[in-house]
Write a protein that holds these residues in place. Structure first.
Motif, PDB file in Angstrom:
ATOM      1  N   HIS A   1       0.832  -1.211   0.000  1.00 59.06           N
ATOM      2  CA  HIS A   1       0.000   0.000   0.000  1.00 59.06           C
ATOM      3  C   HIS A   1       0.869   1.264   0.000  1.00 59.06           C
ATOM      4  N   TYR A   2       2.052   1.159   0.589  1.00 62.29           N
ATOM      5  CA  TYR A   2       2.820   2.346   0.944  1.00 62.29           C
ATOM      6  C   TYR A   2       3.432   3.138  -0.208  1.00 62.29           C
ATOM      7  N   PRO A   3       3.598   2.584  -1.423  1.00 64.30           N
ATOM      8  CA  PRO A   3       4.093   3.453  -2.503  1.00 64.30           C
ATOM      9  C   PRO A   3       3.236   4.704  -2.704  1.00 64.30           C
TER      10      PRO A   3
ATOM     11  N   VAL B   1      16.852  10.668   3.280  1.00 65.04           N
ATOM     12  CA  VAL B   1      16.815   9.221   3.493  1.00 65.04           C
ATOM     13  C   VAL B   1      16.300   8.563   2.217  1.00 65.04           C
ATOM     14  N   ALA B   2      16.950   7.499   1.785  1.00 60.91           N
ATOM     15  CA  ALA B   2      16.474   6.770   0.603  1.00 60.91           C
ATOM     16  C   ALA B   2      15.204   6.009   0.981  1.00 60.91           C
ATOM     17  N   VAL B   3      14.123   6.263   0.266  1.00 58.05           N
ATOM     18  CA  VAL B   3      12.840   5.602   0.551  1.00 58.05           C
ATOM     19  C   VAL B   3      12.602   4.545  -0.515  1.00 58.05           C
ATOM     20  N   ILE B   4      12.523   3.294  -0.080  1.00 61.45           N
ATOM     21  CA  ILE B   4      12.484   2.161  -1.015  1.00 61.45           C
ATOM     22  C   ILE B   4      11.124   1.482  -0.970  1.00 61.45           C
ATOM     23  N   ASP B   5      10.452   1.446  -2.125  1.00 61.40           N
ATOM     24  CA  ASP B   5       9.205   0.682  -2.209  1.00 61.40           C
ATOM     25  C   ASP B   5       9.440  -0.532  -3.096  1.00 61.40           C
TER      26      ASP B   5
END
Length: 265
Positions: free
Chosen positions: A186-188, A202-206
Protein backbone atom coordinates in the motif's frame (compact mmCIF):
# COMPACT_ATOMS: atom_id res chain seq x y z
CA UNK A 1 4.02 -18.18 -23.31
CA UNK A 2 0.77 -16.24 -23.66
CA UNK A 3 -0.67 -17.22 -20.29
CA UNK A 4 -1.38 -14.71 -17.51
CA UNK A 5 0.65 -13.87 -14.42
CA UNK A 6 -1.28 -14.36 -11.17
CA UNK A 7 -1.00 -11.53 -8.62
CA UNK A 8 -2.67 -11.40 -5.23
CA UNK A 9 -2.95 -9.25 -2.13
CA UNK A 10 -5.40 -8.75 0.73
CA UNK A 11 -6.85 -5.68 -0.97
CA UNK A 12 -5.87 -2.84 -3.28
CA UNK A 13 -2.25 -2.55 -2.10
CA UNK A 14 -0.97 -5.16 -4.53
CA UNK A 15 -2.29 -3.07 -7.40
CA UNK A 16 0.85 -0.93 -7.03
CA UNK A 17 2.82 -4.05 -7.93
CA UNK A 18 0.39 -4.94 -10.73
CA UNK A 19 0.75 -1.43 -12.16
CA UNK A 20 4.55 -1.63 -12.08
CA UNK A 21 4.45 -5.04 -13.80
CA UNK A 22 2.06 -3.70 -16.47
CA UNK A 23 4.43 -0.79 -17.19
CA UNK A 24 7.55 -2.95 -17.32
CA UNK A 25 5.93 -5.86 -19.19
CA UNK A 26 3.27 -4.26 -21.43
CA UNK A 27 2.71 -7.49 -23.42
CA UNK A 28 1.92 -9.56 -20.33
CA UNK A 29 -1.59 -10.54 -19.27
CA UNK A 30 -2.37 -10.91 -15.60
CA UNK A 31 -5.14 -11.91 -13.21
CA UNK A 32 -5.28 -9.95 -9.97
CA UNK A 33 -7.05 -11.21 -6.86
CA UNK A 34 -7.78 -8.93 -3.90
CA UNK A 35 -8.92 -10.88 -0.83
CA UNK A 36 -11.19 -8.12 0.42
CA UNK A 37 -13.21 -10.55 2.53
CA UNK A 38 -10.21 -10.92 4.84
CA UNK A 39 -8.35 -7.60 4.68
CA UNK A 40 -6.17 -6.48 6.31
CA UNK A 41 -3.80 -9.45 6.51
CA UNK A 42 -1.53 -7.59 8.93
CA UNK A 43 -3.46 -8.60 12.03
CA UNK A 44 -4.30 -12.18 10.98
CA UNK A 45 -2.58 -15.32 12.26
CA UNK A 46 0.11 -17.10 10.25
CA UNK A 47 -2.19 -20.12 9.87
CA UNK A 48 -5.05 -18.00 8.50
CA UNK A 49 -2.82 -16.27 5.96
CA UNK A 50 -1.48 -19.63 4.78
CA UNK A 51 -5.05 -20.90 4.39
CA UNK A 52 -6.12 -17.83 2.38
CA UNK A 53 -2.98 -18.03 0.23
CA UNK A 54 -3.52 -21.69 -0.60
CA UNK A 55 -7.07 -21.07 -1.76
CA UNK A 56 -6.15 -17.99 -3.79
CA UNK A 57 -3.15 -19.67 -5.44
CA UNK A 58 -5.33 -22.65 -6.37
CA UNK A 59 -7.86 -20.22 -7.90
CA UNK A 60 -5.22 -18.35 -9.95
CA UNK A 61 -3.40 -21.46 -11.13
CA UNK A 62 -6.76 -23.01 -11.98
CA UNK A 63 -7.22 -20.07 -14.35
CA UNK A 64 -4.01 -20.98 -16.15
CA UNK A 65 -1.51 -18.60 -14.56
CA UNK A 66 2.10 -19.33 -15.56
CA UNK A 67 3.69 -17.54 -12.57
CA UNK A 68 2.50 -16.19 -9.23
CA UNK A 69 3.39 -12.89 -7.54
CA UNK A 70 2.58 -12.60 -3.83
CA UNK A 71 2.01 -8.83 -3.82
CA UNK A 72 1.71 -8.60 -0.04
CA UNK A 73 4.51 -8.43 2.51
CA UNK A 74 2.60 -10.25 5.25
CA UNK A 75 1.61 -13.09 2.90
CA UNK A 76 5.18 -13.19 1.56
CA UNK A 77 6.46 -13.58 5.11
CA UNK A 78 4.00 -16.28 6.17
CA UNK A 79 2.98 -18.16 3.01
CA UNK A 80 5.81 -18.09 0.45
CA UNK A 81 7.41 -21.36 1.61
CA UNK A 82 4.00 -23.04 1.78
CA UNK A 83 3.10 -22.00 -1.77
CA UNK A 84 6.43 -22.98 -3.32
CA UNK A 85 5.95 -26.44 -1.84
CA UNK A 86 2.30 -26.59 -2.94
CA UNK A 87 2.95 -25.39 -6.51
CA UNK A 88 6.46 -26.46 -7.62
CA UNK A 89 5.26 -26.41 -11.23
CA UNK A 90 5.39 -22.59 -11.57
CA UNK A 91 7.77 -19.82 -10.45
CA UNK A 92 6.54 -17.88 -7.41
CA UNK A 93 7.81 -14.40 -6.58
CA UNK A 94 7.42 -12.71 -3.21
CA UNK A 95 7.95 -9.04 -2.40
CA UNK A 96 10.40 -9.49 0.48
CA UNK A 97 13.42 -11.19 -1.13
CA UNK A 98 13.78 -8.78 -4.08
CA UNK A 99 13.52 -5.78 -1.74
CA UNK A 100 16.13 -7.18 0.66
CA UNK A 101 18.48 -7.97 -2.23
CA UNK A 102 18.06 -4.45 -3.60
CA UNK A 103 18.86 -2.88 -0.21
CA UNK A 104 21.92 -4.92 0.73
CA UNK A 105 23.43 -4.36 -2.71
CA UNK A 106 23.82 -0.66 -1.87
CA UNK A 107 26.86 -0.54 0.40
CA UNK A 108 25.98 2.96 1.64
CA UNK A 109 23.03 1.68 3.69
CA UNK A 110 24.39 1.04 7.19
CA UNK A 111 21.18 1.75 9.11
CA UNK A 112 17.89 0.63 7.56
CA UNK A 113 14.44 1.43 8.90
CA UNK A 114 11.30 -0.56 8.09
CA UNK A 115 7.63 0.34 8.37
CA UNK A 116 5.12 -2.45 7.90
CA UNK A 117 1.99 -4.14 9.23
CA UNK A 118 2.05 -5.87 12.60
CA UNK A 119 2.16 -9.26 10.86
CA UNK A 120 5.27 -8.42 8.85
CA UNK A 121 7.04 -6.82 11.81
CA UNK A 122 6.22 -9.74 14.11
CA UNK A 123 7.59 -12.22 11.57
CA UNK A 124 10.97 -10.39 11.70
CA UNK A 125 11.51 -11.55 8.12
CA UNK A 126 13.26 -8.36 6.98
CA UNK A 127 15.80 -8.13 9.84
CA UNK A 128 16.56 -11.86 9.55
CA UNK A 129 17.12 -11.78 5.80
CA UNK A 130 19.11 -8.52 5.81
CA UNK A 131 21.34 -9.68 8.69
CA UNK A 132 21.90 -13.03 6.98
CA UNK A 133 23.46 -11.25 4.01
CA UNK A 134 25.22 -8.50 5.97
CA UNK A 135 25.33 -8.79 9.79
CA UNK A 136 26.89 -5.32 10.03
CA UNK A 137 23.72 -3.53 8.88
CA UNK A 138 21.59 -2.14 11.70
CA UNK A 139 17.87 -2.73 11.17
CA UNK A 140 15.09 -0.86 12.95
CA UNK A 141 11.45 -1.74 12.34
CA UNK A 142 8.15 -0.30 13.54
CA UNK A 143 4.59 -1.52 13.02
CA UNK A 144 2.38 1.13 11.39
CA UNK A 145 -1.10 -0.45 11.58
CA UNK A 146 -3.07 2.69 10.72
CA UNK A 147 -1.43 3.24 7.34
CA UNK A 148 -2.93 0.45 5.20
CA UNK A 149 -6.57 1.06 6.29
CA UNK A 150 -6.02 4.82 5.90
CA UNK A 151 -4.73 4.35 2.34
CA UNK A 152 -7.53 1.86 1.50
CA UNK A 153 -9.98 4.64 2.42
CA UNK A 154 -8.25 7.06 0.04
CA UNK A 155 -6.52 9.14 2.73
CA UNK A 156 -3.12 10.03 1.32
CA UNK A 157 -1.44 13.22 0.13
CA UNK A 158 -3.45 15.33 2.55
CA UNK A 159 -3.09 16.83 6.03
CA UNK A 160 -4.61 13.82 7.79
CA UNK A 161 -2.25 11.31 6.19
CA UNK A 162 0.82 13.53 6.65
CA UNK A 163 0.04 13.91 10.36
CA UNK A 164 -0.28 10.14 10.85
CA UNK A 165 2.87 9.46 8.81
CA UNK A 166 4.89 12.08 10.69
CA UNK A 167 3.82 10.56 14.00
CA UNK A 168 5.09 7.12 12.98
CA UNK A 169 8.33 8.36 11.42
CA UNK A 170 9.29 10.47 14.43
CA UNK A 171 10.08 7.29 16.40
CA UNK A 172 13.45 7.50 18.15
CA UNK A 173 14.85 4.38 16.48
CA UNK A 174 14.47 6.05 13.05
CA UNK A 175 16.99 8.79 13.89
CA UNK A 176 19.97 8.76 11.52
CA UNK A 177 18.76 5.93 9.26
CA UNK A 178 20.17 5.84 5.72
CA UNK A 179 17.20 4.13 4.08
CA UNK A 180 13.58 3.30 4.88
CA UNK A 181 11.84 0.26 3.39
CA UNK A 182 8.12 0.72 2.75
CA UNK A 183 7.38 -2.91 3.60
CA UNK A 184 3.74 -2.93 2.56
CA UNK A 185 2.48 -2.71 -1.02
CA UNK A 186 0.00 0.00 0.00
CA UNK A 187 2.82 2.35 0.94
CA UNK A 188 4.09 3.45 -2.50
CA UNK A 189 1.08 5.79 -2.52
CA UNK A 190 2.53 7.68 0.47
CA UNK A 191 6.14 7.61 -0.72
CA UNK A 192 6.20 11.35 -1.47
CA UNK A 193 4.86 12.14 1.99
CA UNK A 194 7.52 9.94 3.60
CA UNK A 195 10.23 11.62 1.50
CA UNK A 196 8.82 15.00 2.54
CA UNK A 197 9.18 14.09 6.21
CA UNK A 198 12.83 13.11 5.76
CA UNK A 199 13.47 16.14 3.53
CA UNK A 200 14.96 13.78 0.90
CA UNK A 201 17.85 12.89 3.24
CA UNK A 202 16.81 9.22 3.49
CA UNK A 203 16.47 6.77 0.60
CA UNK A 204 12.84 5.60 0.55
CA UNK A 205 12.48 2.16 -1.01
CA UNK A 206 9.20 0.68 -2.21
CA UNK A 207 8.93 -2.85 -3.50
CA UNK A 208 6.67 -2.34 -6.54
CA UNK A 209 9.28 -1.45 -9.17
CA UNK A 210 11.84 -3.84 -7.66
CA UNK A 211 9.39 -6.75 -7.84
CA UNK A 212 8.41 -5.84 -11.41
CA UNK A 213 12.09 -6.08 -12.44
CA UNK A 214 12.48 -9.46 -10.73
CA UNK A 215 9.27 -10.73 -12.35
CA UNK A 216 10.64 -9.80 -15.77
CA UNK A 217 13.92 -11.60 -15.07
CA UNK A 218 12.11 -14.72 -13.80
CA UNK A 219 9.94 -14.87 -16.94
CA UNK A 220 12.99 -14.49 -19.19
CA UNK A 221 14.91 -17.16 -17.25
CA UNK A 222 12.01 -19.63 -17.54
CA UNK A 223 11.24 -18.76 -21.18
CA UNK A 224 7.76 -17.56 -20.19
CA UNK A 225 7.63 -14.10 -21.81
CA UNK A 226 4.46 -13.37 -23.75
CA UNK A 227 4.44 -12.36 -27.39
CA UNK A 228 0.85 -11.09 -27.27
CA UNK A 229 0.21 -7.55 -28.47
CA UNK A 230 -3.20 -7.40 -26.78
CA UNK A 231 -2.74 -8.37 -23.11
CA UNK A 232 -5.72 -9.26 -20.94
CA UNK A 233 -6.01 -7.74 -17.46
CA UNK A 234 -8.58 -9.27 -15.09
CA UNK A 235 -9.34 -8.15 -11.55
CA UNK A 236 -11.14 -10.29 -8.96
CA UNK A 237 -12.14 -9.62 -5.36
CA UNK A 238 -13.57 -11.96 -2.74
CA UNK A 239 -16.04 -9.31 -1.54
CA UNK A 240 -17.20 -6.55 -3.90
CA UNK A 241 -18.03 -2.98 -2.90
CA UNK A 242 -18.39 0.17 -5.02
CA UNK A 243 -16.00 2.00 -2.71
CA UNK A 244 -13.34 -0.61 -3.37
CA UNK A 245 -13.66 -0.17 -7.13
CA UNK A 246 -13.17 3.59 -6.70
CA UNK A 247 -10.09 3.08 -4.50
CA UNK A 248 -8.72 0.52 -6.95
CA UNK A 249 -8.75 3.20 -9.66
CA UNK A 250 -6.54 5.40 -7.45
CA UNK A 251 -4.08 2.53 -6.97
CA UNK A 252 -3.88 1.29 -10.53
CA UNK A 253 -4.07 4.72 -12.14
CA UNK A 254 -6.95 3.91 -14.47
CA UNK A 255 -10.50 2.61 -14.34
CA UNK A 256 -10.71 -1.11 -13.81
CA UNK A 257 -13.62 -3.52 -13.73
CA UNK A 258 -13.77 -5.77 -10.69
CA UNK A 259 -15.41 -9.19 -10.69
CA UNK A 260 -16.49 -10.83 -7.46
CA UNK A 261 -15.61 -14.47 -6.91
CA UNK A 262 -16.51 -15.82 -3.47
CA UNK A 263 -13.93 -18.57 -3.46
CA UNK A 264 -14.63 -19.16 0.22
CA UNK A 265 -18.25 -20.25 -0.34
Amino acid sequence: MNKPIGIYDSGTGGLTVAKAIAEMLPNESFIYFGDTAHLPYGDKSKESIQLYSKRISDFLIGKGCKALVIACNTASAHAYATLTERHPEIPIINVVDPTVEYCVKDKSYKKIGIIATKGTVTSRIYPRKIKKVNPEIQVFQNATPLLAPMIEEGFFNNRISQTVINSYLSAKNFKEIDALILACTHYPLIKKEVERYFKDNVAVIDSASVVATVTKNVLIKNNLLSSSQIPSRQFFVSDYTKAFEKTAKLFFGEKITLKEDRIWD
